[in-house]
Design a protein around this motif. Structure first.
Motif, PDB file in Angstrom:
ATOM      1  N   PRO A 118      31.736   8.211 -20.192  1.00  0.00           N
ATOM      2  CA  PRO A 118      31.894   7.179 -19.155  1.00  0.00           C
ATOM      3  C   PRO A 118      33.290   7.229 -18.515  1.00  0.00           C
ATOM      4  N   ILE A 119      33.318   7.348 -17.205  1.00  0.00           N
ATOM      5  CA  ILE A 119      34.560   7.298 -16.434  1.00  0.00           C
ATOM      6  C   ILE A 119      34.293   6.475 -15.177  1.00  0.00           C
ATOM      7  N   PRO A 120      35.346   5.980 -14.506  1.00  0.00           N
ATOM      8  CA  PRO A 120      35.103   5.338 -13.208  1.00  0.00           C
ATOM      9  C   PRO A 120      34.439   6.330 -12.257  1.00  0.00           C
ATOM     10  N   LYS A 121      33.600   5.860 -11.358  1.00  0.00           N
ATOM     11  CA  LYS A 121      32.959   6.734 -10.379  1.00  0.00           C
ATOM     12  C   LYS A 121      34.041   7.502  -9.630  1.00  0.00           C
ATOM     13  N   THR A 122      33.921   8.849  -9.653  1.00  0.00           N
ATOM     14  CA  THR A 122      35.000   9.699  -9.161  1.00  0.00           C
ATOM     15  C   THR A 122      34.511  10.625  -8.054  1.00  0.00           C
ATOM     16  N   TYR A 123      35.384  10.886  -7.088  1.00  0.00           N
ATOM     17  CA  TYR A 123      35.066  11.742  -5.946  1.00  0.00           C
ATOM     18  C   TYR A 123      36.168  12.800  -5.823  1.00  0.00           C
ATOM     19  N   ILE A 124      35.766  14.062  -5.693  1.00  0.00           N
ATOM     20  CA  ILE A 124      36.718  15.165  -5.566  1.00  0.00           C
ATOM     21  C   ILE A 124      36.360  15.954  -4.315  1.00  0.00           C
ATOM     22  N   TYR A 125      37.261  15.960  -3.342  1.00  0.00           N
ATOM     23  CA  TYR A 125      37.003  16.660  -2.083  1.00  0.00           C
ATOM     24  C   TYR A 125      38.065  17.720  -1.837  1.00  0.00           C
ATOM     25  N   TYR A 126      37.622  18.967  -1.700  1.00  0.00           N
ATOM     26  CA  TYR A 126      38.494  20.036  -1.230  1.00  0.00           C
ATOM     27  C   TYR A 126      38.392  20.169   0.288  1.00  0.00           C
ATOM     28  N   ASN A 127      37.263  19.763   0.841  1.00  0.00           N
ATOM     29  CA  ASN A 127      37.099  19.748   2.293  1.00  0.00           C
ATOM     30  C   ASN A 127      37.568  18.385   2.807  1.00  0.00           C
ATOM     31  N   HIS A 128      38.732  18.372   3.432  1.00  0.00           N
ATOM     32  CA  HIS A 128      39.347  17.103   3.822  1.00  0.00           C
ATOM     33  C   HIS A 128      38.561  16.387   4.924  1.00  0.00           C
ATOM     34  N   LYS A 129      37.856  17.130   5.757  1.00  0.00           N
ATOM     35  CA  LYS A 129      37.047  16.486   6.797  1.00  0.00           C
ATOM     36  C   LYS A 129      35.905  15.699   6.177  1.00  0.00           C
ATOM     37  N   ASN A 130      35.268  16.286   5.170  1.00  0.00           N
ATOM     38  CA  ASN A 130      34.190  15.570   4.479  1.00  0.00           C
ATOM     39  C   ASN A 130      34.731  14.337   3.764  1.00  0.00           C
TER      40      ASN A 130
ATOM     41  N   VAL B 146      33.673   0.265 -21.496  1.00  0.00           N
ATOM     42  CA  VAL B 146      34.838   1.125 -21.706  1.00  0.00           C
ATOM     43  C   VAL B 146      34.644   2.423 -20.942  1.00  0.00           C
ATOM     44  N   ARG B 147      35.741   2.928 -20.373  1.00  0.00           N
ATOM     45  CA  ARG B 147      35.690   4.142 -19.549  1.00  0.00           C
ATOM     46  C   ARG B 147      36.940   4.975 -19.812  1.00  0.00           C
ATOM     47  N   ILE B 148      36.786   6.290 -19.784  1.00  0.00           N
ATOM     48  CA  ILE B 148      37.914   7.196 -19.954  1.00  0.00           C
ATOM     49  C   ILE B 148      38.741   7.247 -18.663  1.00  0.00           C
ATOM     50  N   LEU B 149      40.049   7.055 -18.790  1.00  0.00           N
ATOM     51  CA  LEU B 149      40.962   7.217 -17.661  1.00  0.00           C
ATOM     52  C   LEU B 149      41.675   8.561 -17.722  1.00  0.00           C
ATOM     53  N   GLU B 150      42.208   8.891 -18.882  1.00  0.00           N
ATOM     54  CA  GLU B 150      42.934  10.153 -19.078  1.00  0.00           C
ATOM     55  C   GLU B 150      42.627  10.657 -20.483  1.00  0.00           C
ATOM     56  N   CYS B 151      42.805  11.974 -20.688  1.00  0.00           N
ATOM     57  CA  CYS B 151      42.748  12.526 -22.037  1.00  0.00           C
ATOM     58  C   CYS B 151      43.430  13.881 -22.024  1.00  0.00           C
ATOM     59  N   ALA B 152      44.127  14.217 -23.113  1.00  0.00           N
ATOM     60  CA  ALA B 152      44.889  15.466 -23.138  1.00  0.00           C
ATOM     61  C   ALA B 152      45.480  15.689 -24.517  1.00  0.00           C
ATOM     62  N   THR B 153      46.007  16.898 -24.731  1.00  0.00           N
ATOM     63  CA  THR B 153      46.764  17.182 -25.947  1.00  0.00           C
ATOM     64  C   THR B 153      48.253  16.971 -25.716  1.00  0.00           C
ATOM     65  N   ALA B 154      48.655  16.870 -24.459  1.00  0.00           N
ATOM     66  CA  ALA B 154      50.064  16.636 -24.118  1.00  0.00           C
ATOM     67  C   ALA B 154      50.269  15.141 -23.902  1.00  0.00           C
ATOM     68  N   PHE B 155      50.956  14.502 -24.837  1.00  0.00           N
ATOM     69  CA  PHE B 155      51.147  13.055 -24.739  1.00  0.00           C
ATOM     70  C   PHE B 155      52.411  12.675 -25.505  1.00  0.00           C
ATOM     71  N   ALA B 156      52.945  11.512 -25.167  1.00  0.00           N
ATOM     72  CA  ALA B 156      54.123  11.012 -25.875  1.00  0.00           C
ATOM     73  C   ALA B 156      53.678  10.464 -27.229  1.00  0.00           C
ATOM     74  N   ALA B 157      54.287  10.970 -28.304  1.00  0.00           N
ATOM     75  CA  ALA B 157      53.891  10.552 -29.649  1.00  0.00           C
ATOM     76  C   ALA B 157      55.131  10.245 -30.476  1.00  0.00           C
ATOM     77  N   PHE B 158      55.046   9.219 -31.308  1.00  0.00           N
ATOM     78  CA  PHE B 158      56.142   8.912 -32.214  1.00  0.00           C
ATOM     79  C   PHE B 158      56.406  10.113 -33.134  1.00  0.00           C
ATOM     80  N   PRO B 159      57.635  10.296 -33.611  1.00  0.00           N
ATOM     81  CA  PRO B 159      57.937  11.429 -34.500  1.00  0.00           C
ATOM     82  C   PRO B 159      57.048  11.485 -35.734  1.00  0.00           C
ATOM     83  N   TYR B 160      56.725  10.328 -36.320  1.00  0.00           N
ATOM     84  CA  TYR B 160      55.903  10.348 -37.535  1.00  0.00           C
ATOM     85  C   TYR B 160      54.481  10.821 -37.247  1.00  0.00           C
TER      86      TYR B 160
END
Length: 472
Positions: A111-123, A253-267
């Protein structure tokens, strides 16, 4: 017993000039052998980097790859088929861009917010003229941690048009606005939640980033959020992972971001190091025991102190251990009250296996380069479209139907080759984990078959020849 010093894999840290280091030697406290370091110097450094990894005989390369180097490291990983990258380049697919996060979510029906990805800027412009507002516009490609500075809320076509004209974001990436109570960051190791906290927007604002004035607290993270984070981590096959989950005012609940690169406490980085030592040593080193909801107790400590604390450990539940506190304490879990230590059975820390196949090959999924924005000087006239138009509807994506091969079918194929019996087939499946991974090895790099017990170079050549003939 685990592996002896000689049997342990040779570890290496993957570092890059100008990029903050996620791990160092102190995170792998007690590892008996030398841990190498290999630094990537950008520009035309690929060949030198590959030679250095080979020269140092590294078996496992540990470290995150920034978005701007991701495609180069796709190529590097192919040149180093015997090296295990942790996290794998497929697991790091979501690190590269918000578009990749979206395509990952579309594939696994997350589940994520409804998302739109356009490479064609006119569309994109045609859609923006007729769609409902507000919309959230984001810069898709670039640094992993935006701090909210490349995320914009627009309430009209006029605002959207002005924003895109000014920023020139490409692709044009936007989402339906979802009213949120807050968002929740969940960090996981081996698919087990080890830290979770709410991030709440200031009064009258909508951005929850702490850099933008948002607040955070650790209490009462809902079951639905933890379950979704675990599901996402498993889909990514991640050794360690972080999810930002939107907790909507509609209760969803919906996913906004996910990654292996994130700020983490030293412990937390220490726990990841302990986990990887356990994982790569076949149990010689202790798997970290991280009680569920430990973050509620640690969250009572001053953030300034929390950012410097190292090597925190918990005993497993036993009345005489320091873990007894977590053994006696109850909390609400979903609709019932349970003992905290019982949740460790629900949320296990899994041993994440090595990946041998490419789930997200760049030839197919590198839209950012295939459909890159043309420089203005290359356009013949102002009315030219800026990029080729993708053939699919850019506002939706579904997993393609793929032909599946059964265990019986792959077994029949392999045993038809002289010198290959059922025992060797079973050894292959055991070594690589399952049929899908074995197929990936056959398709992408059959030399890895030499790692399997009983396999000779001659047999590998026979299999490779038969496989290529089958694919014709």
């Amino acid at each position: 017993m685990g592996l002896s010093n000689k049997e342990l894999p040779k570890l290496g840290f993957l570092y890059m000039d100008y990029v903050l280091r996620f791990f160092d030697h102190s995170n792998f406290k007690g590892w008996p052998n030398k841990i190498e370091t290999v630094v990537y110097h950008w520009k035309n450094d690929k060949d030198r980097f590959i030679k250095e990894v080979k020269r140092k005989k590294i078996d496992v390369l540990i470290g995150n790859v920034p978005a701007t180097a991701y495609e180069t490291f796709r190529e590097i990983a192919r040149e180093l088929p015997h090296v295990r990258f942790i996290p794998s380049l497929d697991t790091q697919f979501s690190n590269k861009s918000k578009e990749n996060v979206t395509r990952f979510a579309w594939k696994y029906d997350l589940p994520i917010p409804k998302t739109y990805i356009y490479y064609n800027h006119k569309n994109a412009d045609k859609f923006l003229q007729k769609c409902e507002y507000p919309k959230i516009i984001k810069k898709s490609y670039g640094p992993s941690n935006y701090g909210g500075y490349f995320v914009h809320k627009v309430d009209s076509y006029k605002e959207a048009r002005e924003l895109f004209d000014e920023k020139r974001y490409h692709p044009q990436y936007f989402q339906d606005f979802v009213p949120m109570e807050a968002d929740i960051r969940v960090m996981l190791i081996g698919h087990k939640p080890v830290c979770a906290f709410w991030r709440r927007a200031p009064e009258g604002e909508w951005l929850t980033n702490t850099s933008q004035g948002g607040s955070m607290d650790y209490n009462d993270v809902p079951k639905s959020v933890l379950d979704l984070a675990v599901k996402v981590s498993k889909a990514a096959k991640a050794e360690y992972w972080a999810c930002d989950v939107a907790y909507g005012k509609d209760g969803k609940v919906r996913i906004l971001e996910c990654a292996t690169a994130f700020a983490a406490f030293p412990y937390i980085r220490d726990w990841i190091g302990e986990y990887l030592m356990w994982l790569l040593s076949e149990g010689r080193f202790r798997k970290p025991n991280v009680p569920m909801f430990n973050w509620e107790e640690l969250g009572k400590i001053s953030p300034d102190l929390l950012r410097t604390m190292r090597h925190i450990t918990f005993g497993k539940f036993h009345p005489s251990y320091d873990g007894a506190y977590f053994g006696k304490k109850k909390r609400m879990y979903g609709k019932e009250e349970v003992y905290i230590h019982e949740l460790d059975k629900k949320y296990k820390m899994y041993a994440v296996k090595r990946r041998y196949t490419e789930e997200w090959p760049s030839e197919k999924w590198n839209y950012q380069d295939k459909l890159a924005l043309k420089p203005l000087r290359s356009l013949k006239k102002k009315s030219d479209i800026e990029v080729p138009a993708p053939t699919k509807d850019e506002s939706s994506e579904s997993a393609e139907n793929e032909v599946t091969i059964t265990k019986e079918e792959i077994s029949d194929f392999l045993t038809s080759i002289k010198g290959i019996g059922k025992k060797k087939v079973n050894n292959m499946l055991k070594h690589f984990g399952d049929v899908e991974e074995l197929l990936g090895v056959l398709h992408q790099n059959s030399t890895l078959l030499k790692e399997v017990e009983g396999m000779t170079e001659e047999l590998v050549k026979k299999i490779d020849k038969a496989w290529k003939k089958l694919l014709k």
